[in-house]
Design a protein around this motif. Structure first.
Motif, short mmCIF file in Angstrom:
data_model
loop_
_atom_site.label_atom_id
_atom_site.label_comp_id
_atom_site.label_asym_id
_atom_site.label_seq_id
_atom_site.Cartn_x
_atom_site.Cartn_y
_atom_site.Cartn_z
N GLN A 148 86.94 -40.58 -23.35
CA GLN A 148 86.05 -40.25 -22.24
C GLN A 148 86.61 -40.75 -20.92
OE1 GLN A 148 83.45 -38.26 -22.47
NE2 GLN A 148 83.77 -38.09 -24.67
N THR A 149 87.21 -41.96 -20.96
CA THR A 149 87.83 -42.51 -19.76
C THR A 149 89.01 -41.65 -19.32
OG1 THR A 149 87.19 -44.75 -20.42
CG2 THR A 149 88.91 -44.56 -18.76
N ASN A 150 89.84 -41.24 -20.31
CA ASN A 150 90.99 -40.40 -20.00
C ASN A 150 90.58 -39.04 -19.44
OD1 ASN A 150 92.75 -42.37 -20.86
ND2 ASN A 150 92.98 -41.54 -22.92
N LYS A 151 89.51 -38.49 -20.02
CA LYS A 151 89.01 -37.20 -19.51
C LYS A 151 88.57 -37.33 -18.05
CE LYS A 151 87.39 -35.09 -23.83
NZ LYS A 151 86.20 -34.64 -24.59
N ALA A 152 87.87 -38.43 -17.77
CA ALA A 152 87.42 -38.66 -16.39
C ALA A 152 88.61 -38.81 -15.46
CB ALA A 152 86.52 -39.90 -16.34
N GLY A 156 89.64 -36.44 -12.32
CA GLY A 156 89.90 -37.01 -11.00
C GLY A 156 91.29 -36.66 -10.50
N MET A 157 92.28 -36.70 -11.42
CA MET A 157 93.66 -36.38 -11.04
C MET A 157 93.77 -34.93 -10.58
SD MET A 157 97.16 -36.86 -13.25
CE MET A 157 96.69 -35.71 -14.51
N ILE A 158 93.10 -34.02 -11.31
CA ILE A 158 93.13 -32.61 -10.93
C ILE A 158 92.59 -32.43 -9.51
CG2 ILE A 158 92.14 -30.34 -11.43
CD1 ILE A 158 92.22 -31.10 -14.39
N HIS A 159 91.47 -33.09 -9.26
CA HIS A 159 90.85 -32.96 -7.93
C HIS A 159 91.75 -33.55 -6.84
CE1 HIS A 159 87.76 -32.89 -4.83
NE2 HIS A 159 88.03 -34.15 -4.57
N GLU A 160 92.27 -34.76 -7.09
CA GLU A 160 93.07 -35.45 -6.07
C GLU A 160 94.40 -34.74 -5.78
OE1 GLU A 160 92.26 -38.02 -4.19
OE2 GLU A 160 90.27 -38.11 -5.11
N LYS A 201 103.37 -26.00 -9.37
CA LYS A 201 103.69 -25.75 -10.79
C LYS A 201 103.96 -27.06 -11.52
CE LYS A 201 106.66 -23.15 -13.93
NZ LYS A 201 106.78 -24.30 -14.84
N ARG A 202 104.70 -27.97 -10.86
CA ARG A 202 104.98 -29.27 -11.50
C ARG A 202 103.68 -30.03 -11.76
NH1 ARG A 202 110.37 -30.88 -10.27
NH2 ARG A 202 111.63 -29.14 -11.03
N ILE A 203 102.77 -30.00 -10.79
CA ILE A 203 101.49 -30.69 -10.96
C ILE A 203 100.68 -30.05 -12.09
CG2 ILE A 203 99.26 -31.15 -9.86
CD1 ILE A 203 100.79 -31.51 -7.22
N SER A 204 100.69 -28.72 -12.14
CA SER A 204 99.96 -28.02 -13.22
C SER A 204 100.53 -28.37 -14.58
CB SER A 204 100.04 -26.51 -12.98
OG SER A 204 99.38 -26.13 -11.80
N ASP A 205 101.86 -28.42 -14.68
CA ASP A 205 102.51 -28.80 -15.94
C ASP A 205 102.14 -30.22 -16.34
OD1 ASP A 205 103.68 -26.34 -16.19
OD2 ASP A 205 105.68 -26.97 -15.58
N LEU A 206 102.13 -31.12 -15.36
CA LEU A 206 101.78 -32.53 -15.64
C LEU A 206 100.35 -32.64 -16.13
CD1 LEU A 206 102.37 -35.56 -15.56
CD2 LEU A 206 101.73 -35.54 -13.14
N ILE A 207 99.45 -31.92 -15.49
CA ILE A 207 98.04 -31.96 -15.89
C ILE A 207 97.88 -31.39 -17.30
CG2 ILE A 207 95.77 -30.96 -15.44
CD1 ILE A 207 96.48 -31.18 -12.43
N LEU A 209 100.15 -31.34 -19.63
CA LEU A 209 100.76 -32.28 -20.57
C LEU A 209 99.81 -33.43 -20.88
CD1 LEU A 209 103.40 -32.84 -22.12
CD2 LEU A 209 104.14 -34.22 -20.18
N VAL A 210 99.17 -33.96 -19.84
CA VAL A 210 98.21 -35.05 -20.04
C VAL A 210 97.03 -34.57 -20.87
CG1 VAL A 210 96.61 -36.63 -18.89
CG2 VAL A 210 98.89 -36.26 -17.93
N LYS A 211 96.55 -33.35 -20.60
CA LYS A 211 95.46 -32.78 -21.40
C LYS A 211 95.87 -32.66 -22.87
CE LYS A 211 92.99 -29.91 -18.02
NZ LYS A 211 92.65 -28.51 -17.66
N GLY A 212 97.11 -32.22 -23.08
CA GLY A 212 97.60 -32.09 -24.46
C GLY A 212 97.68 -33.41 -25.17
#
Length: 373
Positions: A148-152, A156-160, A201-207, A209-212
């Motif tokens: 739950q903490t990681n999801k939050a 937050g990372m996506i927004h920022e 694109k790099r930010i989208s890939d990072l997000i 990857l973290v989701k995965g």
């Protein structure tokens, strides 16, 4: 001593088993009214040791007297459901002579003993099992809280990260279109737009990857014409390849097939593989995409004759953040592309493999099973 034990066993096998069983064993009188008032008729040493009572003390007691107060009502209800030849098996808590709680698995079945209807009972110590269950439950709750903490954090990372990038993309496009009368500024604005798109694109890939990594990366399957999709991708990437002195070849070996897959994610998979091939293949090199069907599996291969990957790097090539230094002159990237590609392939129920030789080239193949939507 061994001879005496053998004689005891031969004389009365039941008594030998009863006395030497590691589980607590008891026979309880069930002819009483109410049935839960029936006392122990026979107990073994293991039950005495388990509960801390002597044999003489237990034979004056009923099972209800050693049940934990919070288990008493359930114990009585279960006992009342016993019928001839019926069997019960349930978890309960007994109270020892010293007032300690003793988690127990109790198995009870009715039969005759000395012409009385009796309950043959097996008391099994499950303290370790309950302790392990408690530990696992605690670990599960902690892992759930971390998730739950990681999801939050990801939200937050996506927004920022995405909010300012979206603004930059919009402004860059406006500048690129409006600075018509100033060629130099127009080139700068265009470069700014291209760099912003690359960063996006790099930010989208990072997000992704973290989701995965935390298990929340998802796909949205639908019917996809894989042949048409590959033709569109090659058509779109051909211009970029030609700028590097390359040409992308496409070979569809089997009849056009329809896959149940996430079209956007498939484009992402193939784009990642093509980007690597374009980046690490010298001018006049070859890049080839092959599509084939074997049985109920689609196999797509992206192959180049670029610089290749050393064997030691191939072992970790799909691991997150393992930067792929195929060439000392190409140090860009964070090692996210192939690990993310593998995650996306796995989400489709497929597999991915890589083979490569230094200065000879690299071949990456992934499978996509046909699935019914």
């Amino acid at each position: 001593m061994k001879i005496e034990n053998r004689k005891d066993k031969q004389k009365d096998p039941f008594q030998y088993f009863f006395d030497h069983c590691i589980d607590g064993l008891a026979i309880v009188d069930c002819s009483c009214i109410p049935i839960e008032s029936g006392k122990y008729l026979l107990v073994n040493k293991s039950l005495c040791k388990m509960l801390g009572y002597t044999k003489a003390e237990l034979l004056k007691m009923s099972p209800a007297e050693i049940a934990a107060p919070d288990q008493m009502t359930k114990h009585i209800e279960r006992v009342k459901t016993l019928n001839t030849n019926s069997k019960l098996c349930f978890e309960t808590v007994c109270i020892t002579k010293f007032g300690e709680r003793y988690p127990t698995e109790l198995t009870v079945s009715l039969s005759k003993y000395n012409k009385k209807v009796s309950a043959f009972s097996v008391y099994r110590n499950i303290s370790e099992r309950k302790s392990l269950e408690s530990h696992l439950k605690q670990q599960y709750n902690e892992a759930k809280q971390r998730l739950q903490t990681n999801k939050a954090f990801v939200r937050g990372m996506i927004h920022e990260l995405k909010t300012p990038i979206t603004s930059l993309l919009g402004l860059s496009e406006i500048l690129s279109k409006s600075l018509v009368n100033d060629p130099k500024l127009k080139v700068l604005a265009r470069n700014c737009l291209l760099s912003t798109k690359k960063l996006d694109k790099r930010i989208s890939d990072l997000i992704d990857l973290v989701k995965g990594e935390i298990g929340i990366l998802q796909i949205k399957p639908k019917a996809v014409d894989i042949s048409g999709l590959l033709q569109d991708i090659v058509s779109q990437r051909q211009l970029e390849a030609k700028k590097h002195g390359l040409e992308i070849e496409l070979e569809i070996k089997s009849a056009p097939s329809i896959l149940w897959a996430d079209e956007d994610r498939l484009i992402q998979i193939i784009d990642n593989l093509l980007s690597n091939s374009i980046k690490f293949t010298k001018p006049n090199g070859q890049i080839r995409i092959t599509s084939d069907v074997i049985g109920t599996t689609e196999i797509i291969t992206v192959e180049d004759n670029g610089c290749g990957i050393p064997m030691k790097d191939q072992k970790v090539i799909f691991e997150p953040y393992s930067v792929n230094l195929r060439s000392k002159d190409n140090l860009s990237g964070f090692g996210m592309g192939l690990s993310l590609t593998k995650m996306l392939v796995n989400l489709h129920g497929g597999t991915i493999s890589l083979s490569s030789r230094v200065h000879k080239g690299t071949r990456v193949s992934f499978t996509l099973p046909f699935q019914v939507g």
